[in-house]
Enzyme design. Structure first.
Site, PDB file in Angstrom:
ATOM      1  N   ASP A 226      12.892  -7.247  10.415  1.00 41.80           N
ATOM      2  CA  ASP A 226      11.829  -7.793  11.265  1.00 41.80           C
ATOM      3  C   ASP A 226      11.493  -9.234  10.885  1.00 41.80           C
ATOM      4  O   ASP A 226      10.327  -9.607  10.779  1.00 41.80           O
ATOM      5  CB  ASP A 226      10.579  -6.912  11.196  1.00 41.80           C
ATOM      6  CG  ASP A 226       9.642  -7.156  12.381  1.00 41.80           C
ATOM      7  OD1 ASP A 226      10.136  -7.618  13.428  1.00 41.80           O
ATOM      8  OD2 ASP A 226       8.440  -6.882  12.257  1.00 41.80           O
TER       9      ASP A 226
ATOM     10  N   ALA B 179      -7.186  -5.438  12.976  1.00 38.81           N
ATOM     11  CA  ALA B 179      -7.180  -4.013  13.289  1.00 38.81           C
ATOM     12  C   ALA B 179      -5.975  -3.678  14.137  1.00 38.81           C
ATOM     13  O   ALA B 179      -5.584  -4.443  15.015  1.00 38.81           O
ATOM     14  CB  ALA B 179      -8.457  -3.622  14.025  1.00 38.81           C
ATOM     15  N   GLY B 180      -5.391  -2.534  13.866  1.00 41.48           N
ATOM     16  CA  GLY B 180      -4.270  -2.038  14.647  1.00 41.48           C
ATOM     17  C   GLY B 180      -4.581  -0.653  15.169  1.00 41.48           C
ATOM     18  O   GLY B 180      -5.729  -0.194  15.127  1.00 41.48           O
TER      19      GLY B 180
ATOM     20  N   LYS C 275      -4.873  -2.966   3.336  1.00 44.64           N
ATOM     21  CA  LYS C 275      -4.630  -2.281   4.603  1.00 44.64           C
ATOM     22  C   LYS C 275      -5.050  -0.829   4.442  1.00 44.64           C
ATOM     23  O   LYS C 275      -4.675  -0.163   3.486  1.00 44.64           O
ATOM     24  CB  LYS C 275      -3.150  -2.358   4.965  1.00 44.64           C
ATOM     25  CG  LYS C 275      -2.774  -1.592   6.215  1.00 44.64           C
ATOM     26  CD  LYS C 275      -3.048  -2.361   7.478  1.00 44.64           C
ATOM     27  CE  LYS C 275      -2.477  -1.638   8.693  1.00 44.64           C
ATOM     28  NZ  LYS C 275      -2.537  -2.443   9.905  1.00 44.64           N
TER      29      LYS C 275
END
Length: 414
Positions: A161, A47-48, A68
């Site tokens: 990234d 979870a974000g 997602k």
């Protein structure tokens, strides 16, 4: 990158029962929402701030996937960033890049379906081995170089990234491919030499030119690869700074990194030269991915590098990262609770945001560097609203192997 309408992305043909389609239409749901019925959703894997990652089974293909689920509120009216990234991801077809499967949306959420990697994160895999040598490191770096070469020279994409957390093994097989994940802040360049000025990345891995805002491009990925190479050989980062200003001061040294005698005494001079070619401050003088693929350290007969075991030194540093993951699980259910509160009544489907019942991955450290820019007293753009969109999608499964491996096929009719 110019705006791409969702219709031009051409997702797979919408399926589902005609009655369900009719119900969705009455409810004001987009046409693609009918595809949700094609998936059996499993456990929450992570979870974000604006979404969760769920394990799922594609009913039609029987493939296990990661989905997602992101609240559209995260984009604050800039949904074009989401569609742009989908267009970019669909172009990536490479054995060392995580596979994109599909997407669909509801009134208030985006759903992104990707390949599910269950082989573990890069560092996890290294620690699990009985021995890790420089030869193993070369094999890892070659796979990363192959992925970056494909992005830079075939698709004109800069990832921005690269870091160990975004490098995953597809399966538990010893010969499993290593794949690059998380394209949340990747950019497709209009020209090979286009300069980007929007700052985004992960502190500790992003290049100096990204942080100064003077403009960056493909060379920033090479810097990140150099940091990764240094780290997997000794187990710790080449940089100690914990904030941007200290980091920029630290890299003013020539060379910008130190090879400490005790930790590097068993590592070849070729490896050190390779790292320094990647960690060249002047991005114009920094080696390209093509040049690094032809570096003597990569091309040499690296059976000579299979003697000294580097694992004892690596374990000392990697154990600390494990502890951080354990601490993060405490925060996950609070995030999911907040996500439920952010849902609107018109699109409330709280089964999307199920609570985590065991260990799970934490938020990625990739971030929009607006706070960094403030510390440098300069303005920054807000174009990176999707910076964490694909964070954890595949990586979540890697830190939840018990749940993934114990998954059972649903009985017919359920």
């Amino acid at each position: 990158m110019p705006y791409t309408s969702p219709t031009s992305i051409q997702p797979s043909e919408v399926e589902g029962h005609p009655i369900q389609k009719f119900i969705n239409k009455l409810a004001g749901q987009p046409q693609s929402y009918a595809k949700k019925a094609n998936y059996i959703f499993g456990k929450t894997l992570g979870a974000g701030t604006f979404g969760v990652v769920r394990r799922a089974r594609d009913i039609n293909t029987k493939e296990d996937v990661a989905i997602k689920i992101v609240l559209k509120k995260a984009f604050k009216g800039n949904e074009s960033a989401f569609y742009d990234e989908l267009s970019l991801l669909q172009k990536c077809q490479h054995k060392n890049i995580v596979g994109f499967r599909d997407w669909f949306e509801s009134k208030d959420k985006f759903y992104i379906v990707t390949q599910l990697a269950t082989g573990g994160e890069l560092f996890d895999r290294i620690v699990e081995q009985g021995k890790f040598t420089e030869k193993n490191a070369v094999k890892i770096i070659v796979q990363i170089l192959d992925a970056v070469d494909y992005l830079h020279n075939k698709l004109n994409i800069v990832h921005r990234d690269l870091k160990p957390e975004n490098l995953l093994y597809v399966t538990r097989d010893p010969d499993s491919e290593l794949v690059l994940a998380d394209f949340g802040i990747a950019k497709e360049l209009l020209t090979p030499d286009e300069v980007l000025t929007s700052s985004a990345g992960s502190l500790g891995y992003c290049a100096p030119e990204v942080l100064t805002g003077k403009g960056h491009g493909k060379p920033c990925d090479i810097w990140s690869l150099g940091v990764i190479c240094y780290t997997i050989l000794c187990g710790y980062s080449p940089f100690r700074a914990e904030n941007v200003n200290d980091f920029l001061n630290e890299v003013q040294k020539d060379p910008p990194v130190v090879f400490h005698r005790e930790q590097w005494k068993h590592i070849s001079e070729g490896a050190k030269r390779f790292i320094l070619r990647a960690l060249t401050i002047d991005q114009k003088k920094r080696a390209t991915v093509t040049e690094l693929l032809n570096d003597p350290w990569i091309l040499s007969n690296y059976d000579d590098y299979d003697k000294d075991d580097l694992l004892p030194q690596l374990k000392k540093s990697l154990a600390k990262q494990k502890f951080v993951r354990v601490v993060e699980i405490v925060k996950l259910n609070n995030r999911i609770k907040k996500l439920r509160e952010l849902e609107t009544d018109s699109d409330s489907d709280d089964t999307d945001f199920e609570f985590v019942d065991s260990s799970s991955s934490s938020d990625s450290s990739a971030f929009d560097l607006s706070s960094v820019a403030n510390s440098l007293k300069k303005d920054t753009t807000k174009s990176e609203v999707n910076a964490s969109l694909f964070q954890q999608v595949v990586r979540a499964a890697a830190t939840n192997k018990e749940k993934v491996l114990s998954y059972k096929e649903p009985e017919a009719g359920n």
